[in-house]
Design an enzyme around this catalytic site. Structure first.
Site, PDB file in Angstrom:
ATOM      1  N   ASP A 162       0.842  -1.207   0.000  1.00 24.04           N
ATOM      2  CA  ASP A 162       0.000   0.000   0.000  1.00 24.04           C
ATOM      3  C   ASP A 162       0.868   1.243   0.000  1.00 24.04           C
ATOM      4  OD1 ASP A 162      -2.454   1.608   0.273  1.00 24.04           O
ATOM      5  OD2 ASP A 162      -1.573   2.100   2.198  1.00 24.04           O
ATOM      6  N   ARG A 169      -0.220   6.074  -6.927  1.00 28.16           N
ATOM      7  CA  ARG A 169      -1.553   6.574  -7.318  1.00 28.16           C
ATOM      8  C   ARG A 169      -1.605   8.089  -7.244  1.00 28.16           C
ATOM      9  NH1 ARG A 169      -4.970   4.267  -2.899  1.00 28.16           N
ATOM     10  NH2 ARG A 169      -6.637   5.519  -3.753  1.00 28.16           N
ATOM     11  N   SER A 184      -6.717  -0.084  -0.215  1.00 28.38           N
ATOM     12  CA  SER A 184      -5.675   0.673   0.480  1.00 28.38           C
ATOM     13  C   SER A 184      -5.986   0.769   1.974  1.00 28.38           C
ATOM     14  CB  SER A 184      -5.578   2.072  -0.143  1.00 28.38           C
ATOM     15  OG  SER A 184      -4.883   2.956   0.691  1.00 28.38           O
TER      16      SER A 184
HETATM   17  N1  URA Z   1      -6.919   6.823   2.661  1.00 24.28           N
HETATM   18  C1  URA Z   1      -6.134   5.745   2.407  1.00 24.28           C
HETATM   19  O1  URA Z   1      -5.457   5.230   3.286  1.00 24.28           O
HETATM   20  N2  URA Z   1      -6.113   5.265   1.173  1.00 24.28           N
HETATM   21  C2  URA Z   1      -6.827   5.785   0.171  1.00 24.28           C
HETATM   22  O2  URA Z   1      -6.770   5.286  -0.926  1.00 24.28           O
HETATM   23  C3  URA Z   1      -7.647   6.907   0.444  1.00 24.28           C
HETATM   24  C4  URA Z   1      -7.673   7.413   1.712  1.00 24.28           C
END
Ligand code: URA
Length: 434
Positions: A162, A169, A184
């Site tokens: 992540d 991203r 995520s």
């Molecule tokens: N918070 C997160 O941890 N991930 C996301 O994709 C959006 C908000």
């Protein structure tokens, strides 16, 4: 033998990815065997072509298990965590978690950095000089044991997939997407070991979900992933049309959070903090009555226990607590420029996404994933939706070190504030609880 090109092509052609293909991508990207540009192509294909429930769940679990998955059962059977789907001026975690910890609920919180036009708790906490957000797993757990609370960023070992995908991203315009957000958030929550989770699912102009229908879809998706991972998940849908509170930008938001913990509580922020907190307390087994739980929280603001807990955590993680005692010590932007109203009326709209983008433009966010942010840049709002405005009243202050940005920022503020003739009623910021 699996091949990343075939996986990208499959999603490009709107086909379903198998569990093995998803795991292969997540593990090999985490190890560095798949490049950023290949990962970008696949993420963009997911963004455009979507994923079904099974794929989203497999993605979340693969991301969670890309590193260590903590076992926090040493803290009892109810370990509660919180996460937000993102907002502008959203300093809720910084306020809420010390309150919860001050009520005896252990808090082990792993947060993210800024994403798109939204801020991230880790970037914000790092504006406290000395505060260490990159704590190893053993220290993280021993800090929670010792102090009752720790707030950190993702270490190399907790949901590292992540960490990489999130930053990627952010740099390829692939943020606002249900499969990517759900995986995520849930990967981090699964990895960080809590078994009960309260999610703030934001809805509106300053959220990734612009309408209630999509926010409900995202909420239900995360609840479903939670069920499969044996986690109880409660989602509170909250409005995010205008920024939360009055400050947007890293140190500016930390200052507002500190003041809140000392008793200076803007109404909208208070509503969100208390609603989420009362559900956290409920899941933690501290009381089933939501209104009573809110009273417990308020009491610990008034008697100073929540602020003391925050101070204890900051000190324990190397932060200089003199900055908490005297927030004037925080470094200020070189230029703090007022923007004055050109007409009379009432604030009708204050688009949080626009404010978030402006704050990034002033230096508070990143354009490329390796960019450094400016801790002090951002915007301090002086008027919010529903407030009366007279010509020459200060609408907001812009804070930046870059003189060249001042004119454009002032003009943008004047465009963002929509002033109407009629007063509009303020409504509750809580939409529903799922
Ligand atoms: N918070 C997160 O941890 N991930 C996301 O994709 C959006 C908000």
């Amino acid at each position: 033998m699996m091949n990343i090109l075939e996986i990208i092509a499959k999603k490009r052609d709107k086909k379903e990815l198998s569990k093995q293909e998803i795991e292969y991508f997540v593990n090999e990207y985490t190890k560095g065997n798949i490049t950023d540009h290949q990962a970008s192509a696949l993420i963009m294909a997911i963004y455009i072509n979507g994923m079904n429930d099974r794929e989203i769940t497999d993605l979340s679990i693969a991301m969670a298990y890309s590193g260590e998955v903590l076992d926090l059962s040493c803290f009892g059977e109810n370990v509660v965590d919180k996460h937000s789907t993102g907002g502008v001026g959203d300093k809720v975690s910084i306020i809420l978690l010390p309150i919860i910890a001050s009520l005896g609920v252990p808090v082990a919180k792993m947060s993210g950095r800024g994403l798109g036009f939204t801020g991230g708790t880790v970037d914000k906490m790092e504006s406290i000089p000395g505060y260490n957000t990159s704590v190893g797993i053993e220290d993280f757990i021993s800090d929670v044991k010792k102090v009752g609370i720790s707030m950190i960023g993702q270490t190399m070992n907790l949901a590292p997939a992540d960490k990489k995908m999130y930053a990627l991203r952010d740099s390829i315009a692939c943020v606002e997407n249900i499969p990517l957000i759900a995986s995520s958030i849930m990967s981090k929550k699964i990895a960080s070991g809590a078994n009960k989770i309260v999610l703030d699912v934001t809805v509106g102009k300053g959220a990734f979900m612009k309408n209630k229908e999509n926010a409900e879809k995202l909420a239900k998706q995360m609840i479903k992933i939670g069920e499969l991972a044996k986690k109880e998940v409660k989602c509170v849908l909250t409005k995010m049309d205008e920024p939360l509170g009055y400050s947007v930008g890293n140190s500016l938001e930390v200052i507002e959070a500190i003041k809140f913990l000392k008793g200076d509580m803007p109404e909208d922020l208070k509503e969100v903090v208390f609603e989420l907190g009362s559900y956290m307390l409920k899941l933690a087994g501290k009381g089933d009555n939501i209104e009573e739980n809110k009273k417990m929280m308020l009491k610990n603001i008034e008697n100073g226990k929540a602020y003391s807990k925050f101070k204890e955590m900051v000190r324990n993680q190397g932060g200089n607590i003199e900055y908490l005692e005297n927030t004037d010590m925080f470094e200020k932007s070189k230029y703090i420029m007022p923007v004055k109203a050109e007409g009379t009326g009432y604030v009708r709209e204050l688009n949080a996404e626009e404010i978030g983008k402006l704050s990034c433009f002033l230096g508070a966010g990143r354009v490329r994933k390796e960019d450094k942010i400016n801790q002090n840049a951002g915007i301090i709002l002086n008027k919010k939706v529903g407030d009366e405005v007279k010509t020459q009243d200060i609408l907001a202050y812009i804070c930046t070190d870059d003189e060249e940005k001042i004119d454009e920022a002032q003009n943008r503020i004047l465009q963002i504030y929509k002033i109407g003739k009629n007063q509009i009623a303020k409504s509750s910021i809580i939409i529903e609880v799922i």
